[in-house]
Design a protein around this motif. Structure first.
Motif, mmCIF file in Angstrom:
data_model
loop_
_atom_site.group_PDB
_atom_site.id
_atom_site.type_symbol
_atom_site.label_atom_id
_atom_site.label_comp_id
_atom_site.label_asym_id
_atom_site.label_seq_id
_atom_site.Cartn_x
_atom_site.Cartn_y
_atom_site.Cartn_z
ATOM 1 N N ASP A 39 0.875 -1.182 0.000
ATOM 2 C CA ASP A 39 0.000 0.000 0.000
ATOM 3 C C ASP A 39 0.908 1.227 0.000
ATOM 4 N N LEU A 58 0.375 9.246 0.569
ATOM 5 C CA LEU A 58 1.171 10.474 0.456
ATOM 6 C C LEU A 58 1.202 11.207 1.806
ATOM 7 N N GLY A 73 -2.398 11.359 10.948
ATOM 8 C CA GLY A 73 -3.643 11.775 11.588
ATOM 9 C C GLY A 73 -4.763 10.796 11.282
ATOM 10 N N THR A 91 -2.159 3.061 5.900
ATOM 11 C CA THR A 91 -0.722 3.238 6.165
ATOM 12 C C THR A 91 -0.442 3.123 7.664
ATOM 13 N N GLY A 96 -6.621 3.793 1.130
ATOM 14 C CA GLY A 96 -6.139 2.409 1.015
ATOM 15 C C GLY A 96 -7.239 1.397 1.296
ATOM 16 N N LYS A 121 -7.543 1.038 -5.158
ATOM 17 C CA LYS A 121 -6.417 1.983 -5.034
ATOM 18 C C LYS A 121 -5.142 1.516 -5.713
HETATM 19 C C1 LIG Z 1 -0.548 16.669 -0.113
HETATM 20 C C2 LIG Z 1 -1.005 15.662 0.902
HETATM 21 C C3 LIG Z 1 -0.259 15.459 2.051
HETATM 22 C C4 LIG Z 1 -0.697 14.557 3.036
HETATM 23 N N1 LIG Z 1 0.033 14.404 4.178
HETATM 24 C C5 LIG Z 1 -0.447 13.630 5.188
HETATM 25 C C6 LIG Z 1 0.275 13.526 6.439
HETATM 26 O O1 LIG Z 1 1.385 14.048 6.610
HETATM 27 N N2 LIG Z 1 -0.307 12.786 7.427
HETATM 28 C C7 LIG Z 1 -1.503 12.142 7.272
HETATM 29 O O2 LIG Z 1 -1.976 11.513 8.205
HETATM 30 N N3 LIG Z 1 -2.155 12.163 6.066
HETATM 31 C C8 LIG Z 1 -1.662 12.886 5.040
HETATM 32 N N4 LIG Z 1 -2.322 12.953 3.840
HETATM 33 C C9 LIG Z 1 -3.512 12.106 3.636
HETATM 34 C C10 LIG Z 1 -3.145 10.680 3.168
HETATM 35 O O3 LIG Z 1 -2.297 10.697 2.038
HETATM 36 C C11 LIG Z 1 -4.445 9.939 2.808
HETATM 37 O O4 LIG Z 1 -5.166 9.720 4.007
HETATM 38 C C12 LIG Z 1 -4.210 8.624 2.069
HETATM 39 O O5 LIG Z 1 -5.464 8.035 1.796
HETATM 40 C C13 LIG Z 1 -3.344 7.664 2.879
HETATM 41 O O6 LIG Z 1 -3.219 6.468 2.164
HETATM 42 P P1 LIG Z 1 -3.786 5.086 2.786
HETATM 43 O O7 LIG Z 1 -5.273 5.288 2.962
HETATM 44 O O8 LIG Z 1 -3.447 4.074 1.726
HETATM 45 O O9 LIG Z 1 -3.088 4.905 4.079
HETATM 46 C C14 LIG Z 1 -1.894 13.821 2.826
HETATM 47 C C15 LIG Z 1 -2.626 14.006 1.645
HETATM 48 C C16 LIG Z 1 -2.191 14.912 0.690
HETATM 49 C C17 LIG Z 1 -2.995 15.113 -0.572
#
Ligand SMILES: Cc1cc2nc3c(=O)[nH]c(=O)nc-3n(C[C@H](O)[C@H](O)[C@H](O)COP(=O)(O)O)c2cc1C
Length: 192
Positions: free
Chosen positions: A30, A33, A52, A57, A88, A93
Protein backbone atom coordinates in the motif's frame (compact mmCIF):
# COMPACT_ATOMS: atom_id res chain seq x y z
CA UNK A 1 5.58 44.19 8.77
CA UNK A 2 2.32 44.17 10.69
CA UNK A 3 1.45 40.69 11.95
CA UNK A 4 -2.05 39.53 12.81
CA UNK A 5 -3.09 36.41 14.72
CA UNK A 6 -4.72 33.71 12.59
CA UNK A 7 -6.24 30.29 13.24
CA UNK A 8 -3.51 27.69 13.95
CA UNK A 9 -2.52 26.10 10.62
CA UNK A 10 0.60 25.73 8.47
CA UNK A 11 -0.15 27.85 5.39
CA UNK A 12 2.84 29.54 3.72
CA UNK A 13 5.25 27.03 5.28
CA UNK A 14 6.10 24.64 2.41
CA UNK A 15 6.76 20.99 3.23
CA UNK A 16 8.56 18.25 1.37
CA UNK A 17 6.38 15.35 0.24
CA UNK A 18 7.01 11.62 0.66
CA UNK A 19 5.13 8.54 -0.48
CA UNK A 20 5.12 5.96 2.33
CA UNK A 21 5.22 2.31 1.29
CA UNK A 22 3.86 -0.34 3.67
CA UNK A 23 2.86 -4.00 3.59
CA UNK A 24 -0.79 -4.93 3.98
CA UNK A 25 -1.61 -7.92 6.17
CA UNK A 26 -1.85 -10.16 3.06
CA UNK A 27 1.64 -9.06 1.90
CA UNK A 28 0.45 -6.75 -0.90
CA UNK A 29 1.85 -3.20 -0.92
CA UNK A 30 0.00 0.00 0.00
CA UNK A 31 1.26 3.50 -0.74
CA UNK A 32 0.03 6.85 0.68
CA UNK A 33 1.17 10.47 0.46
CA UNK A 34 2.55 12.31 3.51
CA UNK A 35 4.10 15.67 4.39
CA UNK A 36 4.28 15.79 8.20
CA UNK A 37 7.85 14.54 8.07
CA UNK A 38 11.07 15.91 9.49
CA UNK A 39 14.27 14.89 11.26
CA UNK A 40 15.77 14.71 14.76
CA UNK A 41 19.14 13.82 16.22
CA UNK A 42 19.90 11.07 18.77
CA UNK A 43 23.50 9.90 18.16
CA UNK A 44 22.44 9.46 14.52
CA UNK A 45 19.91 11.16 12.28
CA UNK A 46 16.36 9.95 12.78
CA UNK A 47 13.00 10.73 11.18
CA UNK A 48 9.99 12.10 13.06
CA UNK A 49 6.62 12.01 11.40
CA UNK A 50 2.92 12.13 12.17
CA UNK A 51 -0.19 10.41 10.87
CA UNK A 52 -3.64 11.78 11.59
CA UNK A 53 -6.76 9.66 12.04
CA UNK A 54 -7.10 6.04 11.03
CA UNK A 55 -5.83 4.88 7.63
CA UNK A 56 -4.27 1.86 5.99
CA UNK A 57 -0.72 3.24 6.16
CA UNK A 58 -1.05 3.78 9.92
CA UNK A 59 -2.46 0.31 10.57
CA UNK A 60 0.31 -1.28 8.53
CA UNK A 61 3.06 0.69 10.29
CA UNK A 62 1.62 -0.01 13.74
CA UNK A 63 1.55 -3.73 12.94
CA UNK A 64 4.95 -4.09 11.20
CA UNK A 65 6.88 -1.09 12.63
CA UNK A 66 8.61 -0.61 9.27
CA UNK A 67 7.91 1.45 6.13
CA UNK A 68 9.61 3.27 3.28
CA UNK A 69 9.45 7.03 2.65
CA UNK A 70 10.03 7.91 -1.01
CA UNK A 71 10.81 11.52 -2.01
CA UNK A 72 8.14 12.93 -4.36
CA UNK A 73 9.48 14.55 -7.52
CA UNK A 74 7.62 16.39 -10.28
CA UNK A 75 7.73 13.19 -12.34
CA UNK A 76 5.96 11.32 -9.52
CA UNK A 77 3.45 14.06 -8.69
CA UNK A 78 0.36 12.72 -10.56
CA UNK A 79 0.84 9.34 -8.86
CA UNK A 80 1.59 10.95 -5.48
CA UNK A 81 -1.53 13.12 -5.67
CA UNK A 82 -3.61 10.04 -6.50
CA UNK A 83 -2.12 8.11 -3.56
CA UNK A 84 -2.90 11.04 -1.25
CA UNK A 85 -6.49 11.46 -2.44
CA UNK A 86 -7.45 7.76 -2.52
CA UNK A 87 -8.00 5.68 0.60
CA UNK A 88 -6.14 2.41 1.02
CA UNK A 89 -9.46 0.95 2.10
CA UNK A 90 -10.57 1.05 -1.55
CA UNK A 91 -9.81 -2.24 -3.33
CA UNK A 92 -9.18 -0.21 -6.48
CA UNK A 93 -6.42 1.98 -5.03
CA UNK A 94 -3.43 -0.16 -5.92
CA UNK A 95 -4.74 -1.25 -9.32
CA UNK A 96 -2.56 1.36 -10.96
CA UNK A 97 0.72 1.07 -12.87
CA UNK A 98 3.58 1.58 -10.41
CA UNK A 99 7.24 0.60 -10.57
CA UNK A 100 7.58 -1.10 -7.16
CA UNK A 101 10.74 -2.61 -5.68
CA UNK A 102 11.87 -3.86 -2.27
CA UNK A 103 14.03 -2.19 0.34
CA UNK A 104 17.65 -3.34 0.59
CA UNK A 105 17.64 -3.74 4.38
CA UNK A 106 13.97 -3.88 5.35
CA UNK A 107 11.12 -5.86 3.80
CA UNK A 108 9.25 -2.75 2.66
CA UNK A 109 7.85 -1.81 -0.77
CA UNK A 110 9.74 1.10 -2.38
CA UNK A 111 9.17 3.25 -5.46
CA UNK A 112 11.91 2.65 -8.00
CA UNK A 113 11.38 6.06 -9.65
CA UNK A 114 11.97 8.06 -6.46
CA UNK A 115 15.60 9.31 -6.26
CA UNK A 116 15.73 9.14 -2.44
CA UNK A 117 14.09 6.40 -0.37
CA UNK A 118 14.39 5.98 3.38
CA UNK A 119 13.93 2.53 4.89
CA UNK A 120 12.51 3.31 8.32
CA UNK A 121 11.93 1.37 11.51
CA UNK A 122 9.74 2.95 14.19
CA UNK A 123 11.48 3.24 17.58
CA UNK A 124 8.68 5.03 19.41
CA UNK A 125 4.96 5.51 18.79
CA UNK A 126 3.59 8.53 20.64
CA UNK A 127 -0.20 8.19 20.39
CA UNK A 128 -2.29 11.34 20.58
CA UNK A 129 -6.08 11.79 20.84
CA UNK A 130 -6.58 11.21 17.12
CA UNK A 131 -3.22 10.86 15.42
CA UNK A 132 0.16 9.36 16.22
CA UNK A 133 3.69 10.76 16.21
CA UNK A 134 6.46 8.32 15.31
CA UNK A 135 10.20 8.49 15.91
CA UNK A 136 12.02 6.32 13.41
CA UNK A 137 15.49 4.95 12.85
CA UNK A 138 16.86 5.30 9.34
CA UNK A 139 17.89 1.73 8.63
CA UNK A 140 19.00 2.58 5.10
CA UNK A 141 18.89 5.34 2.49
CA UNK A 142 18.56 4.30 -1.16
CA UNK A 143 19.78 7.10 -3.39
CA UNK A 144 19.98 7.46 -7.17
CA UNK A 145 23.68 6.98 -7.97
CA UNK A 146 23.60 10.17 -10.06
CA UNK A 147 23.22 12.14 -6.82
CA UNK A 148 26.69 10.94 -5.80
CA UNK A 149 28.40 11.97 -9.05
CA UNK A 150 30.96 14.79 -8.99
CA UNK A 151 29.93 16.05 -12.45
CA UNK A 152 27.20 18.36 -11.18
CA UNK A 153 26.74 20.68 -8.23
CA UNK A 154 24.14 19.88 -5.56
CA UNK A 155 22.11 22.83 -6.87
CA UNK A 156 22.06 21.30 -10.37
CA UNK A 157 21.15 17.89 -8.96
CA UNK A 158 18.22 19.35 -7.01
CA UNK A 159 16.96 21.08 -10.14
CA UNK A 160 17.27 17.76 -12.03
CA UNK A 161 15.30 15.70 -9.50
CA UNK A 162 12.80 18.53 -8.84
CA UNK A 163 11.36 17.64 -5.40
CA UNK A 164 7.77 18.83 -4.88
CA UNK A 165 6.61 20.93 -1.92
CA UNK A 166 3.16 21.62 -0.58
CA UNK A 167 1.39 24.37 1.32
CA UNK A 168 -1.97 26.20 1.10
CA UNK A 169 -3.44 22.91 -0.27
CA UNK A 170 -1.39 23.30 -3.47
CA UNK A 171 1.75 21.72 -4.90
CA UNK A 172 4.84 23.75 -5.88
CA UNK A 173 7.89 22.92 -7.95
CA UNK A 174 11.40 23.18 -6.59
CA UNK A 175 11.74 26.71 -8.00
CA UNK A 176 8.30 27.76 -6.75
CA UNK A 177 6.16 27.08 -9.85
CA UNK A 178 2.50 26.33 -9.10
CA UNK A 179 1.83 22.64 -9.90
CA UNK A 180 -1.87 22.68 -9.03
CA UNK A 181 -4.26 22.18 -6.14
CA UNK A 182 -4.50 18.90 -4.24
CA UNK A 183 -6.56 16.57 -6.43
CA UNK A 184 -5.56 18.17 -9.74
CA UNK A 185 -2.28 16.49 -10.82
CA UNK A 186 -3.85 13.02 -10.55
CA UNK A 187 -6.14 13.89 -13.47
CA UNK A 188 -3.08 13.51 -15.77
CA UNK A 189 -2.70 9.88 -14.68
CA UNK A 190 -3.65 7.29 -17.24
CA UNK A 191 -5.22 4.24 -15.57
CA UNK A 192 -4.43 1.08 -17.55
C1 LIG B 1 -0.55 16.67 -0.11
C2 LIG B 1 -1.01 15.66 0.90
C3 LIG B 1 -0.26 15.46 2.05
C4 LIG B 1 -0.70 14.56 3.04
N1 LIG B 1 0.03 14.40 4.18
C5 LIG B 1 -0.45 13.63 5.19
C6 LIG B 1 0.27 13.53 6.44
O1 LIG B 1 1.39 14.05 6.61
N2 LIG B 1 -0.31 12.79 7.43
C7 LIG B 1 -1.50 12.14 7.27
O2 LIG B 1 -1.98 11.51 8.21
N3 LIG B 1 -2.15 12.16 6.07
C8 LIG B 1 -1.66 12.89 5.04
N4 LIG B 1 -2.32 12.95 3.84
C9 LIG B 1 -3.51 12.11 3.64
C10 LIG B 1 -3.15 10.68 3.17
O3 LIG B 1 -2.30 10.70 2.04
C11 LIG B 1 -4.45 9.94 2.81
O4 LIG B 1 -5.17 9.72 4.01
C12 LIG B 1 -4.21 8.62 2.07
O5 LIG B 1 -5.46 8.04 1.80
C13 LIG B 1 -3.34 7.66 2.88
O6 LIG B 1 -3.22 6.47 2.16
P1 LIG B 1 -3.79 5.09 2.79
O7 LIG B 1 -5.27 5.29 2.96
O8 LIG B 1 -3.45 4.07 1.73
O9 LIG B 1 -3.09 4.91 4.08
C14 LIG B 1 -1.89 13.82 2.83
C15 LIG B 1 -2.63 14.01 1.64
C16 LIG B 1 -2.19 14.91 0.69
C17 LIG B 1 -3.00 15.11 -0.57
Amino acid sequence: MTKISVKPYNDFCPQTLFIYGTNNEDGTPDFGLFCWFSYYWDSEMGVMCAIGGSKTTRENIEREKIFSANLVTEELLPLADYLGCTSGRSDEKMKIGMDIGKGSVLDVPVLNLSPVTYELEVKDFIPQKDGVVMLCRMRNVLQDEKLLSKDKTDTEKLIDIAPVRTTCKRYFGYKGEDLGAWGEPMKALSRD
